[in-house]
Enzyme design. Sequence first.
Site, mmCIF file in Angstrom:
data_model
loop_
_atom_site.group_PDB
_atom_site.id
_atom_site.type_symbol
_atom_site.label_atom_id
_atom_site.label_comp_id
_atom_site.label_asym_id
_atom_site.label_seq_id
_atom_site.Cartn_x
_atom_site.Cartn_y
_atom_site.Cartn_z
ATOM 1 C CB VAL A 123 -1.018 0.031 1.175
ATOM 2 C CG1 VAL A 123 -2.001 -1.114 1.086
ATOM 3 C CG2 VAL A 123 -0.303 0.055 2.523
ATOM 4 C CE1 TYR A 140 0.264 0.872 14.274
ATOM 5 C CE2 TYR A 140 -0.376 1.370 16.539
ATOM 6 C CZ TYR A 140 -0.580 0.681 15.354
ATOM 7 O OH TYR A 140 -1.646 -0.197 15.253
ATOM 8 C CE LYS A 147 -2.880 1.815 12.886
ATOM 9 N NZ LYS A 147 -3.574 1.131 11.791
ATOM 10 C CB ALA A 174 -6.657 -7.586 18.093
HETATM 11 N N1 LIG Z 1 -3.239 -6.411 16.667
HETATM 12 C C1 LIG Z 1 -3.455 -5.353 17.440
HETATM 13 O O1 LIG Z 1 -3.377 -5.410 18.679
HETATM 14 C C2 LIG Z 1 -3.842 -4.036 16.812
HETATM 15 C C3 LIG Z 1 -4.261 -2.987 17.652
HETATM 16 C C4 LIG Z 1 -4.631 -1.778 17.070
HETATM 17 C C5 LIG Z 1 -4.581 -1.624 15.705
HETATM 18 N N2 LIG Z 1 -4.167 -2.655 14.924
HETATM 19 C C6 LIG Z 1 -4.126 -2.445 13.479
HETATM 20 O O2 LIG Z 1 -4.786 -3.507 12.848
HETATM 21 C C7 LIG Z 1 -4.231 -3.743 11.556
HETATM 22 C C8 LIG Z 1 -3.913 -5.202 11.415
HETATM 23 O O3 LIG Z 1 -2.900 -5.575 12.331
HETATM 24 P P1 LIG Z 1 -2.754 -7.040 12.895
HETATM 25 O O4 LIG Z 1 -1.759 -6.947 14.001
HETATM 26 O O5 LIG Z 1 -4.062 -7.609 13.236
HETATM 27 O O6 LIG Z 1 -2.069 -7.874 11.730
HETATM 28 P P2 LIG Z 1 -2.659 -8.415 10.327
HETATM 29 O O7 LIG Z 1 -2.303 -9.842 10.220
HETATM 30 O O8 LIG Z 1 -4.086 -8.028 10.138
HETATM 31 O O9 LIG Z 1 -1.781 -7.557 9.316
HETATM 32 C C9 LIG Z 1 -0.433 -7.886 9.076
HETATM 33 C C10 LIG Z 1 -0.281 -8.082 7.571
HETATM 34 O O10 LIG Z 1 0.049 -6.823 6.994
HETATM 35 C C11 LIG Z 1 0.848 -7.078 5.876
HETATM 36 N N3 LIG Z 1 1.565 -5.865 5.452
HETATM 37 C C12 LIG Z 1 2.629 -5.309 6.077
HETATM 38 N N4 LIG Z 1 3.031 -4.232 5.386
HETATM 39 C C13 LIG Z 1 2.196 -4.088 4.322
HETATM 40 C C14 LIG Z 1 2.131 -3.171 3.244
HETATM 41 N N5 LIG Z 1 3.017 -2.173 3.116
HETATM 42 N N6 LIG Z 1 1.145 -3.325 2.318
HETATM 43 C C15 LIG Z 1 0.261 -4.342 2.429
HETATM 44 N N7 LIG Z 1 0.288 -5.261 3.420
HETATM 45 C C16 LIG Z 1 1.257 -5.133 4.353
HETATM 46 C C17 LIG Z 1 1.780 -8.182 6.373
HETATM 47 O O11 LIG Z 1 2.382 -8.903 5.322
HETATM 48 C C18 LIG Z 1 0.843 -9.043 7.209
HETATM 49 O O12 LIG Z 1 0.313 -10.116 6.448
HETATM 50 C C19 LIG Z 1 -3.047 -2.780 11.428
HETATM 51 O O13 LIG Z 1 -3.446 -1.610 10.759
HETATM 52 C C20 LIG Z 1 -2.721 -2.462 12.874
HETATM 53 O O14 LIG Z 1 -2.067 -1.234 13.015
HETATM 54 C C21 LIG Z 1 -3.798 -3.850 15.453
#
Ligand SMILES: NC(=O)c1ccc[n+]([C@@H]2O[C@H](COP(=O)([O-])OP(=O)(O)OC[C@H]3O[C@@H](n4cnc5c(N)ncnc54)[C@H](O)[C@@H]3O)[C@@H](O)[C@H]2O)c1
Length: 267
Positions: free
Chosen positions: A79, A175, A179, A208
């Site tokens: 992205v 980060y 956000k 999460a």
């Molecule tokens: N997990 C948490 O606790 C949490 C909390 C708050 C926000 N978020 C947000 O939720 C979203 C998903 O995070 P997650 O931890 O659930 O992991 P996820 O598995 O949903 O996402 C990780 C994926 O992102 C892909 N990725 C990394 N860089 C990329 C890029 N430049 N273009 C396209 N894909 C790319 C990776 O290959 C990986 O498969 C993120 O935006 C994260 O900031 C997560």
Amino acid sequence: MDIHNPTYVSGHGLLKHRSVLITAAAGAGIGFAAAKKCVEEGCRAIVISDIHDGRLQESVKKLQEETGLEQVYGKVCNVADEEQVQALIAFAEDKLAGTDVLINNAGLGTTKALIEMEDPEWMKVIDVTLNGTMRMTRHMMKVMKTRYESGKGGGVIVNNASVLGWRAQKEQSHYAAAKAGVMALTRCAALEAAEFGVRINAVSPSLAVHPMLKKSAPPELLAELEGKEAYGRGAEVWEVANIMVFLASDYSSYLTGEIISCSSQRS
Ligand SMILES: NC(=O)c1ccc[n+]([C@@H]2O[C@H](COP(=O)([O-])OP(=O)(O)OC[C@H]3O[C@@H](n4cnc5c(N)ncnc54)[C@H](O)[C@@H]3O)[C@@H](O)[C@H]2O)c1
């Protein structure tokens, strides 16, 4: 439902006849869980995307096998790359015969004190997390506007923010700034998109927990964050996905520019 030991919620047809495009959906986290939820909620076809080709192909297969839906398509997209973003949206328009729902899940973080931060690390987090969401949103808005003007209805965009867009945490300036930007982008773009029938909202998870996070985050930090939650645990990834589905569905028809927290933490 026991809040300490939640039971998986099965589909209710909330996205029946809809098509979905989702970024960063080949991981173990919210992205893949959201893709699965959308299919379980009855979407007719889905494009899943990720930067990682190998895991993406595996995820397409896994989603087909676990849900029985054949119309699951994969397309690699970083992205942070404008050309790849445009190619992804063109691919989705073609495969889905029109994209009803875009879920911008891609986001990236590291842990670094601000006084040790070098420009490249700051820029990368901003570029994937904020600029990536902007690029996807900008191009999808154009596509959905054209569709609306041809009388075929608008569309829905769901962004993935984070409570760090609101709250402070050490070593998360980059980060959190990204956000907070996603939240502001959601609110402002929603005002413009309302003119052509498109809703834009965001979910804002606090924590999460999934296998990749457990592998990459220090256990003491995870324990501390879980301890701050009123439930004493992080969300299941599908609990975040449930909110995404709500925002993508007609149940949130009178909601746009809104950020919904997915958290049991209250300050
Ligand atoms: N997990 C948490 O606790 C949490 C909390 C708050 C926000 N978020 C947000 O939720 C979203 C998903 O995070 P997650 O931890 O659930 O992991 P996820 O598995 O949903 O996402 C990780 C994926 O992102 C892909 N990725 C990394 N860089 C990329 C890029 N430049 N273009 C396209 N894909 C790319 C990776 O290959 C990986 O498969 C993120 O935006 C994260 O900031 C997560």
